[in-house]
Motif scaffolding. Structure first.
Motif: not given
Length: 80
Positions: A16-26, A66-73
């Motif tokens: 869940l934290i991975d998904e939250m980080v991904h959504e926040g970064a997006r 696409s932009v690659v960030t530490p948590p996800a693309r």
């Protein structure tokens, strides 16, 4: 915890934290792009062509990028 990111940029089995980080970064990326486009349009609002029409307007969508960030693309489709 590490997770595998697929080619579409989503870690399907992530926590869940991975998904939250991904959504926040997006969201941060989309907000930053939107602010940049708004700033560029505001700077060039007074520019007009021979027919008196504005040279820079908000119209259409460029191809997604696409932009690659530490948590996800991240995939973005900014409106320009």
């Amino acid at each position: 915890m590490f997770s595998v990111v697929t080619t579409d940029g989503f870690a399907g089995s992530g926590s869940l934290i991975d998904e939250m980080v991904h959504e926040g970064a997006r969201r941060m990326f989309a907000t930053a792009l939107e602010a940049e486009v708004n700033e560029d349009i505001a700077e060039l609002a007074a520019e007009t062509g021979e027919m008196g029409r504005r040279l820079v307007v908000r119209d259409g969508c460029p191809r997604p990028r696409s932009v690659v960030t530490p948590p996800a693309r991240l995939r973005s489709r900014p409106r320009a």
